[in-house]
Scaffold this motif. Structure first.
Motif, PDB file in Angstrom:
ATOM      1  N   LYS A 319     -16.251  27.809  53.350  1.00 18.61           N
ATOM      2  CA  LYS A 319     -15.232  27.594  52.313  1.00 18.61           C
ATOM      3  C   LYS A 319     -14.524  26.262  52.516  1.00 18.61           C
ATOM      4  O   LYS A 319     -14.228  25.548  51.542  1.00 18.61           O
ATOM      5  CB  LYS A 319     -14.246  28.753  52.311  1.00 18.61           C
ATOM      6  N   TYR A 321     -15.810  23.599  53.926  1.00 16.71           N
ATOM      7  CA  TYR A 321     -16.775  22.545  53.580  1.00 16.71           C
ATOM      8  C   TYR A 321     -16.860  22.380  52.059  1.00 16.71           C
ATOM      9  O   TYR A 321     -16.802  21.260  51.540  1.00 16.71           O
ATOM     10  CB  TYR A 321     -18.147  22.888  54.152  1.00 16.71           C
ATOM     11  N   ASN A 322     -16.985  23.486  51.365  1.00 14.85           N
ATOM     12  CA  ASN A 322     -17.101  23.417  49.904  1.00 14.85           C
ATOM     13  C   ASN A 322     -15.824  22.892  49.261  1.00 14.85           C
ATOM     14  O   ASN A 322     -15.860  22.169  48.268  1.00 14.85           O
ATOM     15  CB  ASN A 322     -17.452  24.794  49.342  1.00 14.85           C
ATOM     16  N   GLN A 323     -14.667  23.262  49.833  1.00 11.96           N
ATOM     17  CA  GLN A 323     -13.386  22.785  49.302  1.00 11.96           C
ATOM     18  C   GLN A 323     -13.285  21.269  49.426  1.00 11.96           C
ATOM     19  O   GLN A 323     -12.955  20.572  48.461  1.00 11.96           O
ATOM     20  CB  GLN A 323     -12.223  23.433  50.060  1.00 11.96           C
ATOM     21  N   SER A 325     -15.723  19.117  49.968  1.00 12.98           N
ATOM     22  CA  SER A 325     -16.796  18.474  49.216  1.00 12.98           C
ATOM     23  C   SER A 325     -16.437  18.354  47.741  1.00 12.98           C
ATOM     24  O   SER A 325     -16.610  17.294  47.127  1.00 12.98           O
ATOM     25  CB  SER A 325     -18.088  19.272  49.377  1.00 12.98           C
ATOM     26  N   SER A 326     -15.911  19.417  47.149  1.00  8.96           N
ATOM     27  CA  SER A 326     -15.566  19.384  45.723  1.00  8.96           C
ATOM     28  C   SER A 326     -14.383  18.473  45.445  1.00  8.96           C
ATOM     29  O   SER A 326     -14.238  17.937  44.351  1.00  8.96           O
ATOM     30  CB  SER A 326     -15.262  20.798  45.224  1.00  8.96           C
ATOM     31  N   PRO A 332     -20.439  17.388  43.781  1.00  8.63           N
ATOM     32  CA  PRO A 332     -20.353  17.904  45.147  1.00  8.63           C
ATOM     33  C   PRO A 332     -21.557  18.743  45.535  1.00  8.63           C
ATOM     34  O   PRO A 332     -22.069  19.529  44.743  1.00  8.63           O
ATOM     35  CB  PRO A 332     -19.076  18.753  45.120  1.00  8.63           C
ATOM     36  N   GLU A 333     -21.999  18.504  46.768  1.00  9.55           N
ATOM     37  CA  GLU A 333     -22.999  19.405  47.328  1.00  9.55           C
ATOM     38  C   GLU A 333     -22.271  20.648  47.814  1.00  9.55           C
ATOM     39  O   GLU A 333     -21.072  20.604  48.113  1.00  9.55           O
ATOM     40  CB  GLU A 333     -23.736  18.729  48.476  1.00  9.55           C
ATOM     41  N   ARG A 334     -22.987  21.733  47.894  1.00  6.22           N
ATOM     42  CA  ARG A 334     -22.370  23.000  48.267  1.00  6.22           C
ATOM     43  C   ARG A 334     -23.117  23.614  49.442  1.00  6.22           C
ATOM     44  O   ARG A 334     -24.283  23.300  49.699  1.00  6.22           O
ATOM     45  CB  ARG A 334     -22.408  23.976  47.092  1.00  6.22           C
ATOM     46  N   ASP A 336     -24.398  27.272  50.891  1.00 11.19           N
ATOM     47  CA  ASP A 336     -24.583  28.663  50.496  1.00 11.19           C
ATOM     48  C   ASP A 336     -23.997  29.577  51.563  1.00 11.19           C
ATOM     49  O   ASP A 336     -23.422  29.123  52.566  1.00 11.19           O
ATOM     50  CB  ASP A 336     -26.060  28.953  50.240  1.00 11.19           C
ATOM     51  N   LEU A 341     -27.102  23.501  52.949  1.00 10.21           N
ATOM     52  CA  LEU A 341     -26.704  22.681  51.802  1.00 10.21           C
ATOM     53  C   LEU A 341     -27.621  22.865  50.605  1.00 10.21           C
ATOM     54  O   LEU A 341     -28.817  23.105  50.750  1.00 10.21           O
ATOM     55  CB  LEU A 341     -26.706  21.201  52.180  1.00 10.21           C
ATOM     56  N   PRO A 344     -26.043  22.117  43.287  1.00 13.05           N
ATOM     57  CA  PRO A 344     -26.193  23.009  42.123  1.00 13.05           C
ATOM     58  C   PRO A 344     -27.013  22.338  41.029  1.00 13.05           C
ATOM     59  O   PRO A 344     -26.593  21.346  40.440  1.00 13.05           O
ATOM     60  CB  PRO A 344     -24.750  23.249  41.686  1.00 13.05           C
TER      61      PRO A 344
END
Length: 472
Positions: A319, A321-323, A325-326, A332-334, A336, A341, A344
């Motif tokens: 979470k 990392y995704n926060q 990144s976005s 942004p890469e996400r 899973d 990585l 989308p």
């Protein structure tokens, strides 16, 4: 001649001369130093202006005389009628004043109706009150403009903070569509806030700081409906709904109308007044602008701060990392749920020209919490260009440590990673240790210093990188 000589020659003050220049009635030349040089023709023009103004000719009529739109005889005929009427009113007023004086009238027993009838009979018209007996519309276009801009800045600041802290959107990544949406959101915010403030307090933050206030023509606070109508007309006629280019045009037209003393569409039924022009107001205004900027900067710093810190589970790390990144990337890469990585809808890779996939991540956990995270990448032969991994290294480090890029540890990590050019390094703090091992062959070392590896001619290429961060 200089302006000081002109003042003595024509019997005008410097303020008078500057006013006529601003009205476009006089256009002196400038010398090589930028100073105005007044000619004999300029002196004659000022003398004509002075005479005509004394004769009751308006500024607009003088402007039309200079452009040839009117003849002097027509203008003088009109002024003569006006002067004759004023003379008639003056003679009548003098006679009525003498009569009231001779009758020894007292204020409390004065029969105003009787004497008003005598005035009207004598002059033939209703004698108007002196102009100074009416509230004059406040011009001050520059002061009003800056008051409005501070109100818009305040609304923009509130909306930006909401976007960052609630929706986790970085304003630095806005595209054209985002900016148009922001304009709409800020306008709606002002449409909601300003009517409430005007009906409740008679002012807004920007107006209050610059000494401005609004009330009805009956000297009472505006109702919410009146204030809402005023704000709506302001957005329509004054700001052009903040539509790019059109808004600038409407602001300019409003400025010109204000300078000419015209009543703006949104000010019909209301009166804008100025309390004072004390210098401290400008200091408070500048401080308020700085405060808005500081609040926005503070919100941005919070936006970069990961949600979770300390001992993290794998899902909390993901979470984080995704926060980040976005918040830092337009596309942004996400990660899973397994910590790998993906893009989308797009499998873009950082190593191009071959068959390399996104870097792989492996994790070690202890008692349910992350102990180590490893990012590794290995190319096969045929990969042409290798891009460096600083962005992913930053994301991994901040997400794992829970550090903000503005904290002491965060700054040290970011600064260390910025120097990465496909070399080996180790960095450690009291809580974490970061290591990186990179091996490559068949690539140009010069380009490695600039962030990319380009294959040398007729060389077999290989590349591998292992980036590890662990909790001490």
């Amino acid at each position: 001649m200089k302006i000081s000589e002109l003042e003595e020659t024509v019997g005008m003050t410097r303020a008078n001369i500057r006013f006529y220049e601003a009205e476009g009635l006089l256009s002196p030349q400038r010398n090589s130093n930028g100073y105005r040089e007044y000619s004999a023709e300029d002196r004659e023009t000022l003398e004509r202006i002075r005479l005509l103004r004394i004769l009751g000719v308006s500024i607009e009529e003088i402007r039309m005389l200079q452009s040839g739109e009117k003849q002097l005889t027509d203008v003088l005929a009109h002024s003569l009628k006006v002067l004759e009427q004023k003379q008639k009113e003056t003679v009548t007023a003098q006679r009525i004043c003498r009569q009231a004086y001779e009758n020894r009238e007292e204020y409390k027993s004065l029969d105003a109706g009787k004497y008003m009838q005598l005035l009207q009979n004598g002059s033939g018209t209703d004698t108007p009150l002196p102009q100074e007996d009416a509230i004059r519309p406040l011009r001050a276009p520059v002061r009003r403009y800056f008051a409005r801009m501070l109100d818009l800045l305040a609304c923009g600041t509130v909306w930006t903070v909401i976007r960052i802290l609630v929706f986790h959107r970085n304003p630095g990544l806005d595209n054209i569509g985002d900016r148009l949406f922001n304009i709409i959101a800020e306008s709606l915010m002002m449409l909601a806030a300003e009517p409430f403030l005007l009906s409740r307090f008679g002012t807004t933050p920007g107006k209050a700081l610059l000494g401005l206030s609004v009330q009805s023509e009956e000297s009472r606070p505006l109702t919410y409906q009146e204030a809402l109508e005023r704000t709506w007309k302001l957005f329509r006629y004054g700001l052009g709904f903040q539509i790019p280019v059109w808004s600038l045009y409407r602001i300019w037209k409003s400025y010109q109308a204000c300078r000419n003393g015209e009543t703006a569409e949104w000010e019909e039924g209301s009166v804008l007044s100025l309390k004072d022009e004390k210098p401290y107001r400008y200091i408070l205004y500048a401080g308020s602008c700085a405060a808005c900027i500081a609040v926005t900067a503070g919100a941005l710093m919070l936006g970069y701060h990961p949600k979770y810190h300390g001992d993290l589970t794998l899902q909390q790390f993901i979470k984080n990392y995704n926060q980040i990144s976005s918040f830092t990337q337009n596309d942004p890469e996400r990660m899973d749920s397994g910590g790998q990585l993906y893009f989308p809808g797009n499998e873009t890779v950082i190593i191009t020209g071959g068959n390399e996939s996104l870097p792989e991540f492996t994790y070690k956990e202890e008692n349910g919490f992350l102990k180590e995270a490893v990012m590794s990448s290995k190319s096969d032969e045929g990969v042409h260009v290798v891009g460096y991994y600083i962005s992913r290294m930053k994301l991994l480090s901040l997400a794992f440590t829970g550090e903000s890029p503005y904290s002491q540890n965060g700054k040290e990590m970011i600064e260390m990673l910025r120097g990465y050019r496909f070399d080996d390094f180790t960095w450690s703090s009291d809580e974490y240790t970061i290591t990186c091992s990179t091996e490559y062959s068949g690539y140009d070392l010069y380009h490695a210093k600039h962030g990319f590896l380009f294959p040398e001619e007729n060389s077999d290429t290989s590349f591998s990188m292992i980036f590890t961060i662990r909790k001490n």
